[in-house]
Design an enzyme around this catalytic site. Structure first.
Site, PDB file in Angstrom:
ATOM      1  N   HIS A 218      -1.532  17.265   2.848  1.00 47.65           N
ATOM      2  CA  HIS A 218      -0.341  15.883   2.745  1.00 47.65           C
ATOM      3  C   HIS A 218      -2.604  15.283   3.254  1.00 47.65           C
ATOM      4  CE1 HIS A 218       1.323  12.853   3.714  1.00 47.65           C
ATOM      5  NE2 HIS A 218       1.756  12.712   4.325  1.00 47.65           N
ATOM      6  N   HIS A 258       0.175  14.573  -8.512  1.00 51.10           N
ATOM      7  CA  HIS A 258       1.238  14.124  -7.463  1.00 51.10           C
ATOM      8  C   HIS A 258       2.772  14.203  -7.647  1.00 51.10           C
ATOM      9  CE1 HIS A 258       3.210  10.408  -5.245  1.00 51.10           C
ATOM     10  NE2 HIS A 258       2.000  10.947  -4.565  1.00 51.10           N
ATOM     11  N   ASP A 312      -6.144   9.625  -3.503  1.00 50.32           N
ATOM     12  CA  ASP A 312      -7.412  10.007  -2.926  1.00 50.32           C
ATOM     13  C   ASP A 312      -8.475  11.012  -3.595  1.00 50.32           C
ATOM     14  OD1 ASP A 312      -5.497  10.837  -0.748  1.00 50.32           O
ATOM     15  OD2 ASP A 312      -4.416  11.663  -1.076  1.00 50.32           O
TER      16      ASP A 312
END
Lengths: 376, 376
Positions: A218, A258, A312
């Protein structure tokens, strides 16, 4: 009876906060496109939007900023606790510990739509102060409260980095705060909702969210992506590294994929542009060029399967260029997301709050008699 | 798309740990009836049973106790953090804070069936040491590690209460530890599972569970029930109080009702007997008689609707008679349940661990354009 593995496709609440179009790669907060918000709004305005439903007037913004600034002051015992943590502790553990500690003053917490918003603003202030001081602690600096300034991003940066922040750095920090602010109900937000569903207090609920964010699946993704670029070392080594590790050894490409987006994550594009604009040191530029080259190879390989770089992928490069060490990345994500957590907690408590009590399906030994153990 | 409100009837995992027959009022751990376990086994044996699947041999039990006793020693920084907490802090907040702090040494946590069990035993030891010291801190006593003894219950009691414990007190504590040890996947266990599903570490996952337990709808029930008896004051006042508050004002009767049990909770009967056997002081006996009278009136009123006293109804009276203040009740529940949490975490990680990522259903403003705010 089926097991809802990973709670996939289980809808746990209604929300008016965030909507995601995973096919088209569009993210909206309360109907506003994330691209527009980053372009035209500040973090404080977006935080207000999330808590209250509309962008603030000047007067509303002033009042809100005052409440947030109250939170810049931490109780003394919390500073003492941060100072007691091991110097090498992950910043996120420090953050979780400080919020768990602040739950001590919330024994008589009563939820109410009125007081929740004021509490939420104070918590957003506390969060910046705790995370900035986690960085100070790791650098061996004395802790200090945040000083009010023209922006939350600036107050945070100047305390965390122990120096004046340039306008460009403040803008990157402000935008990063907006980009990571909310993303519907990932594991961390779900943990916060499970905690608050028992009428537990807001600090405890955020500690639960941080506990979930700490996992490498996460919150740890930005750190993993950055570490991967650093390990490759330079753009010209990308091809050989990719062939060996991703194509042949089938390792996971960090910062790609994702569960919701099936195309480019819109936040990733903004982070990429910010990273490109802000990197100055040769070392940072080398990492950026490596990441760009790797992005090309990754999209060639996985784009057809709808696997693209996620938010990210470039965020760590931007954070690093502003001056943060790698072990702060997850805490910086948590700092942004704190506003999303409190907004979801408020929203849950204002709707039809119900204790989260799922079931487990028993699959074990049938009834059996106990032969008393002989050794006592 | 339906919202799974409160996650009711959503099955989040298989379990071989605990099975509940809510119609008949039967609770089993790994197939053994809770009544038999309380009668014939110690807490350490039941903890081993939950982690490993079978009751231990003498040799296995000795090794397990050694691992637990290693956890009696707390790192110095954790003791310093406990000492920094406000004296009047709820013991449960102290517990959450200490576990959040211990996550700092778990940055490189790797899940594995082998190491998880040893880690779980150490955590069970740490839990007793932290909760005992939370009580010492609230009494203004110097903190100290637990001393190994013939039982976990004794080591805990003697450190927490700062005196020798009588055999009867040790037996009550031991049984209470078994009774509260596990109960499938209530909110606290669910929060732990959501956290560990991101591959977060075990300390963080337990901090998340504690955050959820802190709510008055969950762990706070024993305290609410006890406070209610104390407020009524004596058995002869029960009728008038019941008529006014429960019948007329329709207030909630604390310690009654459960989402799963539709009859007497088997644990409640054991706690009632233990409380009856252990109360000595007149003040405690008066509370017990008040509770018994209230139980009668409650069952008369609600029994037909399948609402009965639950496990939290008498547990506080037993804890109080052993010598604990009311604000320790939830922490004592948490101490027992810690074994259930680590057992569920291990079980989840050994099965098909998947990140818990539910959805929220968007119900808010449609796409809208951003009119830039004028004030900056």
């Amino acid at each position: 009876m089926d097991i809802s593995s990973g709670l996939e496709d289980v809808y746990i609440k209604h929300t008016g906060l965030t909507s995601i179009d995973g096919e088209k790669g569009i993210l909206r907060y309360r109907g506003y496109n994330i691209n527009d918000l980053v372009e035209h709004s500040t973090f404080e305005e977006v935080a207000y939007l999330m808590l209250y439903g509309e962008l603030p007037t000047s007067e509303q913004l002033r009042t809100f900023k005052n409440s947030v600034e109250k939170g810049y002051l931490l109780p003394d015992y919390v500073k003492q606790i941060i100072s007691s943590m091991p110097r090498e502790a992950e910043a996120l553990s420090v953050y979780m510990t400080a919020f768990a500690a602040m739950s001590a003053s919330e024994s008589n917490f009563k939820w109410s739509p009125q007081t929740d918003k004021a509490k939420a603003a104070e918590i957003i202030g506390h969060a910046a102060s705790v995370v900035a001081n986690a960085n100070r602690h790791s650098m061996g600096l004395q802790l200090r409260d945040l000083a009010p300034s023209d922006s939350y991003a600036r107050s945070f940066l100047e305390a965390a980095l122990d120096r004046k922040a340039e306008q460009g750095e403040v803008r990157v920090m402000d935008r990063a705060l907006i980009l990571y602010l909310d993303h519907e109900v990932p594991a961390s937000t779900t943990a916060a909702l499970v905690a608050c569903s028992t009428l537990s207090d807001m600090y405890s609920s955020i500690a639960a969210a941080i506990a979930a964010l700490k996992g490498p699946l996460h919150g740890g993704a930005a750190e993993s992506a950055y570490t991967q670029f650093a390990r490759i070392g330079s753009p010209e080594k990308v091809d050989a590294w990719f062939n060996e590790n991703i194509v042949e050894k089938k390792q996971k490409l960090m910062g790609f994929g994702h569960r919701v987006y099936k195309t480019y994550d819109p936040r990733m594009k903004i982070f990429k542009k910010m990273a490109t604009d802000i990197v100055k040191r040769d070392e940072d530029r080398n990492i950026l060029l490596t990441a760009e080259k790797l992005e090309e190879r990754g999209v060639e390989q996985f784009g057809a399967k709808h696997v693209y770089p996620n938010t990210d992928y470039y965020s760590g490069i931007a954070y690093r260029a502003v001056g943060f060490p790698v072990n702060m990345f997850t805490a910086l994500f948590a700092l942004s997301r704190t506003t999303g957590w409190v907004a979801h907690i408020s929203e849950y408590n204002e709707s039809e709050p119900r204790i989260m009590r799922p079931r487990a399906l028993y699959k074990g030994p049938g009834p059996r008699d106990l032969a008393p153990v002989s050794h006592h």
